[in-house]
Enzyme design. Structure first.
Site, PDB file in Angstrom:
ATOM      1  N   GLY A 167       0.270   9.108   9.815  1.00 14.36           N
ATOM      2  CA  GLY A 167       0.266   9.081   8.342  1.00 14.36           C
ATOM      3  C   GLY A 167       0.820  10.345   7.717  1.00 14.36           C
ATOM      4  N   ALA A 208      14.350  19.556  -3.435  1.00 11.05           N
ATOM      5  CA  ALA A 208      15.479  18.806  -2.851  1.00 11.05           C
ATOM      6  C   ALA A 208      16.814  19.309  -3.364  1.00 11.05           C
ATOM      7  CB  ALA A 208      15.324  17.320  -3.162  1.00 11.05           C
ATOM      8  N   GLY A 262      -3.403   5.272   4.662  1.00 10.62           N
ATOM      9  CA  GLY A 262      -3.688   5.199   3.228  1.00 10.62           C
ATOM     10  C   GLY A 262      -2.431   5.434   2.407  1.00 10.62           C
ATOM     11  N   ILE A 316       0.245  13.516   8.341  1.00 17.26           N
ATOM     12  CA  ILE A 316       0.388  14.743   9.143  1.00 17.26           C
ATOM     13  C   ILE A 316       1.860  14.895   9.552  1.00 17.26           C
ATOM     14  CG2 ILE A 316      -0.317  15.945  11.250  1.00 17.26           C
ATOM     15  CD1 ILE A 316      -2.809  14.148  11.330  1.00 17.26           C
ATOM     16  N   THR A 374       0.829  -1.213   0.000  1.00 21.04           N
ATOM     17  CA  THR A 374       0.000   0.000   0.000  1.00 21.04           C
ATOM     18  C   THR A 374       0.869   1.271   0.000  1.00 21.04           C
ATOM     19  OG1 THR A 374      -1.680  -1.177   1.261  1.00 21.04           O
ATOM     20  CG2 THR A 374      -1.829   1.218   1.265  1.00 21.04           C
ATOM     21  N   VAL A 375       1.727   1.406   1.007  1.00 23.94           N
ATOM     22  CA  VAL A 375       2.503   2.654   1.130  1.00 23.94           C
ATOM     23  C   VAL A 375       3.629   2.698   0.087  1.00 23.94           C
ATOM     24  CG1 VAL A 375       3.827   4.125   2.701  1.00 23.94           C
ATOM     25  CG2 VAL A 375       1.965   2.715   3.602  1.00 23.94           C
ATOM     26  N   ALA A 422      12.459  -4.162  -3.849  1.00 22.01           N
ATOM     27  CA  ALA A 422      12.398  -5.572  -3.420  1.00 22.01           C
ATOM     28  C   ALA A 422      11.004  -5.865  -2.910  1.00 22.01           C
ATOM     29  CB  ALA A 422      13.418  -5.822  -2.306  1.00 22.01           C
ATOM     30  N   LYS A 452       6.206   2.033  12.665  1.00 20.78           N
ATOM     31  CA  LYS A 452       6.139   2.449  14.083  1.00 20.78           C
ATOM     32  C   LYS A 452       6.342   1.293  15.035  1.00 20.78           C
ATOM     33  CE  LYS A 452       2.119   1.793  12.067  1.00 20.78           C
ATOM     34  NZ  LYS A 452       1.218   2.312  11.076  1.00 20.78           N
ATOM     35  N   LYS A 510       2.714   4.569  18.334  1.00 16.13           N
ATOM     36  CA  LYS A 510       2.854   5.971  17.906  1.00 16.13           C
ATOM     37  C   LYS A 510       2.986   6.906  19.110  1.00 16.13           C
ATOM     38  CE  LYS A 510       0.153   4.994  13.753  1.00 16.13           C
ATOM     39  NZ  LYS A 510      -1.226   4.848  13.258  1.00 16.13           N
TER      40      LYS A 510
HETATM   41  P1  NDP Z   1       1.597  -3.837   2.889  1.00 15.09           P
HETATM   42  O1  NDP Z   1       1.352  -5.164   3.511  1.00 15.09           O
HETATM   43  O2  NDP Z   1       0.574  -3.288   1.975  1.00 15.09           O
HETATM   44  O3  NDP Z   1       3.005  -3.844   2.131  1.00 15.09           O
HETATM   45  C1  NDP Z   1       4.107  -4.557   2.570  1.00 15.09           C
HETATM   46  C2  NDP Z   1       4.816  -5.089   1.345  1.00 15.09           C
HETATM   47  O4  NDP Z   1       6.043  -5.681   1.749  1.00 15.09           O
HETATM   48  C3  NDP Z   1       4.014  -6.164   0.614  1.00 15.09           C
HETATM   49  O5  NDP Z   1       4.020  -5.908  -0.761  1.00 15.09           O
HETATM   50  C4  NDP Z   1       4.768  -7.430   0.965  1.00 15.09           C
HETATM   51  O6  NDP Z   1       4.696  -8.426  -0.052  1.00 15.09           O
HETATM   52  C5  NDP Z   1       6.184  -6.918   1.055  1.00 15.09           C
HETATM   53  N1  NDP Z   1       7.066  -7.809   1.798  1.00 15.09           N
HETATM   54  C6  NDP Z   1       6.805  -8.607   2.833  1.00 15.09           C
HETATM   55  N2  NDP Z   1       7.905  -9.265   3.238  1.00 15.09           N
HETATM   56  C7  NDP Z   1       8.895  -8.860   2.422  1.00 15.09           C
HETATM   57  C8  NDP Z   1      10.278  -9.191   2.292  1.00 15.09           C
HETATM   58  N3  NDP Z   1      10.855 -10.050   3.130  1.00 15.09           N
HETATM   59  N4  NDP Z   1      10.992  -8.625   1.321  1.00 15.09           N
HETATM   60  C9  NDP Z   1      10.424  -7.729   0.464  1.00 15.09           C
HETATM   61  N5  NDP Z   1       9.124  -7.390   0.520  1.00 15.09           N
HETATM   62  C10 NDP Z   1       8.366  -7.937   1.485  1.00 15.09           C
HETATM   63  O7  NDP Z   1       1.854  -2.839   4.112  1.00 15.09           O
HETATM   64  P2  NDP Z   1       1.643  -1.260   4.128  1.00 15.09           P
HETATM   65  O8  NDP Z   1       2.173  -0.662   2.897  1.00 15.09           O
HETATM   66  O9  NDP Z   1       0.262  -0.954   4.552  1.00 15.09           O
HETATM   67  O10 NDP Z   1       2.561  -0.871   5.379  1.00 15.09           O
HETATM   68  C11 NDP Z   1       3.967  -0.809   5.256  1.00 15.09           C
HETATM   69  C12 NDP Z   1       4.510  -0.139   6.523  1.00 15.09           C
HETATM   70  O11 NDP Z   1       3.961   1.165   6.630  1.00 15.09           O
HETATM   71  C13 NDP Z   1       4.147  -0.832   7.825  1.00 15.09           C
HETATM   72  O12 NDP Z   1       5.194  -0.707   8.733  1.00 15.09           O
HETATM   73  C14 NDP Z   1       2.930  -0.060   8.308  1.00 15.09           C
HETATM   74  O13 NDP Z   1       2.752  -0.120   9.686  1.00 15.09           O
HETATM   75  C15 NDP Z   1       3.319   1.334   7.888  1.00 15.09           C
HETATM   76  N6  NDP Z   1       2.226   2.275   7.703  1.00 15.09           N
HETATM   77  C16 NDP Z   1       1.156   1.942   6.940  1.00 15.09           C
HETATM   78  C17 NDP Z   1       0.153   2.860   6.728  1.00 15.09           C
HETATM   79  C18 NDP Z   1      -1.021   2.546   5.882  1.00 15.09           C
HETATM   80  O14 NDP Z   1      -1.911   3.392   5.777  1.00 15.09           O
HETATM   81  N7  NDP Z   1      -1.120   1.376   5.280  1.00 15.09           N
HETATM   82  C19 NDP Z   1       0.229   4.223   7.295  1.00 15.09           C
HETATM   83  C20 NDP Z   1       1.428   4.477   8.065  1.00 15.09           C
HETATM   84  C21 NDP Z   1       2.378   3.527   8.250  1.00 15.09           C
HETATM   85  P3  NDP Z   1       3.489  -9.506   0.034  1.00 15.09           P
HETATM   86  O15 NDP Z   1       2.244  -8.724  -0.070  1.00 15.09           O
HETATM   87  O16 NDP Z   1       3.773 -10.371  -1.111  1.00 15.09           O
HETATM   88  O17 NDP Z   1       3.658 -10.171   1.376  1.00 15.09           O
HETATM   89  N1  HSE Z   2      -3.132   0.983  10.711  1.00 20.01           N
HETATM   90  C1  HSE Z   2      -2.769   2.348  10.891  1.00 20.01           C
HETATM   91  C2  HSE Z   2      -4.004   3.170  11.163  1.00 20.01           C
HETATM   92  C3  HSE Z   2      -2.069   2.844   9.649  1.00 20.01           C
HETATM   93  O1  HSE Z   2      -5.111   2.668  10.988  1.00 20.01           O
HETATM   94  O2  HSE Z   2      -3.869   4.298  11.596  1.00 20.01           O
HETATM   95  C4  HSE Z   2      -1.459   4.208   9.825  1.00 20.01           C
HETATM   96  O3  HSE Z   2      -0.398   4.183  10.700  1.00 20.01           O
END
Ligand code: NDP
Ligand code: HSE
Length: 436
Positions: free
Chosen positions: A134, A33, A302, A136, A13-14, A43, A105, A205
């Site tokens: 997120g 920048a 998001g 902010i 997602t992110v 990766a 986090k 957080k």
């Molecule tokens: P996702 O699960 O959507 O993305 C994680 C990605 O990492 C997936 O594509 C996953 O692949 C991949 N992955 C897993 N293991 C490995 C590995 N060993 N090597 C390479 N890639 C790997 O998570 P999010 O994007 O939602 O979240 C990412 C981070 O951001 C987390 O720490 C989360 O807490 C933080 N975050 C998320 C927010 C949000 O709104 N979603 C907001 C703020 C912070 P696969 O799907 O194939 O397992």
């Molecule tokens: N799971 C977290 C939330 C993502 O719902 O706020 C953002 O950190």
């Protein structure tokens, strides 16, 4: 100047939001920048999906070690999540002299002390704007914008998933599980959504914010954590009857005895701006001694809102990469040698107001018994609500709002109230913050 080369770990997602925003706003970002920022390597375990998301424009690998060990990469963005492989990769990247950006986090709240120490020793930066609230820029605000202040307290809606659940349940009458599924589908929830609903994510957080607000180490293990799973619809209704909304708040306060660090459902007066923050929106109130109260509001989860924070960190690092490490902003806002050992207070010592709901026999003297118990413990009553018993019923609910007291006093009072023959079952206790 040659572009700064970035390696992206995890294009979920992110990660995909970051890739897209960086590409879409490339020109504007380069102008800010002073140098172009280029994702050179990605990766992800799902190589096919990663290739599709990057339109075949970037080298994609499934072994993240290839990115952190690549000498051409200047900055590693960790967007995998969790504290297993993510921790190893972040420490390897630091050991290899790379700067790191992470939204993780959970990792920072539990292993941040070790990670920042390693980064300090290596002279690299670990940036984490996206880890709290997120999109902010709350880390920037706390660490830089409010640097003149002695921060007194912070209270925030810092989990989008739970705020979305509470809002949808209240406004649309939907049930908990239906709304949780929607939050997952919208990309708000953590990989393990119990982290959201049990308050763990908000506590991660709050731990990070407390650390940079007061210059103390990360101490997630000392945080009090209570989520929204035990919250009952009747309490949400009664709170509204009394002029309050219930929100899952992350709270940290500086007191003469130490630091309060807690996450729990909290009654807030409905007239406060923060009480009206709905859906996946986040809001953080920060009270500084010079500035007074400041409020930060925006999308807390998001793809693109979080990408906004990730890219802000990329730009910061790009600007500061050539600066002498001693002249950069310290990771935890205070110089590493000036970190304080102020203790985190046990929950029994925190001071707040309370909402108590008890199911009692509707007969003379019951209320007097309850108020006597509270008075004996020097707990003063702010408001009271007694519901009419239903048709043919002899029992009813009494709701009492108290003024501020120590948590240990309210626990002692509840024990005595529950022992009264006229009171049935447990007394429901929620905490209340005026936030004034
Ligand atoms: P996702 O699960 O959507 O993305 C994680 C990605 O990492 C997936 O594509 C996953 O692949 C991949 N992955 C897993 N293991 C490995 C590995 N060993 N090597 C390479 N890639 C790997 O998570 P999010 O994007 O939602 O979240 C990412 C981070 O951001 C987390 O720490 C989360 O807490 C933080 N975050 C998320 C927010 C949000 O709104 N979603 C907001 C703020 C912070 P696969 O799907 O194939 O397992
Ligand atoms: N799971 C977290 C939330 C993502 O719902 O706020 C953002 O950190």
């Amino acid at each position: 100047m040659k572009p700064i080369k970035v390696g992206l770990l995890g294009i979920g997602t992110v990660g995909s939001g970051t890739f897209n925003v960086l590409k879409r706003n490339q020109e504007e970002i380069t102008r800010r920048a002073g140098r172009s920022i280029e994702i050179a390597m990605v990766a992800d375990l799902n190589i096919e999906r990663a290739r599709e998301l990057t339109n075949g424009e970037v080298e994609v690998v499934n072994d993240a070690n290839l990115v952190v060990n690549n000498p051409d990469i200047d900055i590693v963005i960790e967007l995998i999540g969790g504290y297993g492989i993510a921790k190893d990769l972040v420490l390897k990247a630091i050991a290899n002299g790379k700067h790191v950006v992470t939204a993780n986090k959970a990792l920072l709240a539990t292993h941040g002390n070790e990670i920042f120490k390693a980064a300090q020793e290596k002279g690299v930066m670990v940036a984490f704007e996206a880890a709290v609230a997120g999109g902010i820029p709350i880390i920037k605000a706390l660490r830089e914008g409010l640097t003149a202040n002695r921060i007194q307290w912070i209270a925030g809606i810092i989990n989008g998933t739970t705020n979305f659940i509470l809002s949808e349940m209240r406004d649309k009458g939907l049930d908990f599980n239906t709304v949780l599924k929607q939050a997952q589908a919208l990309g708000y929830a953590e990989a393990d959504p119990t982290f959201d609903i049990e308050g763990v994510d908000a506590a991660h957080k709050a731990t990070i914010m407390a650390s940079i607000a007061y210059g103390i180490p990360m101490q997630f293990d000392k945080a009090y954590v209570e989520g929204i799973t035990k919250l009952e619809a009747s309490d949400i209704r009664y709170a509204e009857d009394l002029g309050y909304r219930i929100k899952l708040l992350g709270i940290t306060k500086r007191t003469p005895e130490g630091i309060e660090l807690r996450v729990h459902p909290t009654l807030i007066p409905e007239k406060r701006l923060i009480a009206n923050v709905e859906g996946a929106m986040n809001a953080v109130l920060v009270q500084g001694d010079a500035v007074g109260a400041t409020l930060y509001y925006g999308k807390g989860a998001g793809a693109e809102p979080t990408a906004s924070a990730v890219i802000a960190d990329l730009v910061d690092i790009t600007r500061l990469a050539t600066a002498d490490p001693e002249h950069r902003v310290p990771h935890l806002a205070f110089q590493p040698a000036a970190i304080s050992d102020l203790p985190i207070l046990p929950m029994s010592e925190i001071v707040t107001s309370y909402y108590l709901r008890m199911h009692v026999e509707d007969k003379p003297g019951v209320l007097a018994d309850v108020t006597r118990i509270l008075a004996d413990l020097s707990i003063s009553i702010d408001a009271m609500l007694q519901k009419e018993p239903g048709e043919g019923e002899t029992r009813t609910d009494i709701i009492i709002l108290t003024h501020q007291t120590k948590e240990k006093n309210i626990i002692a009072a509840i024990e005595k109230i529950e022992a009264l023959a006229t009171v049935t079952g447990s007394v429901i206790k929620l905490r209340l913050e005026e936030l004034s």
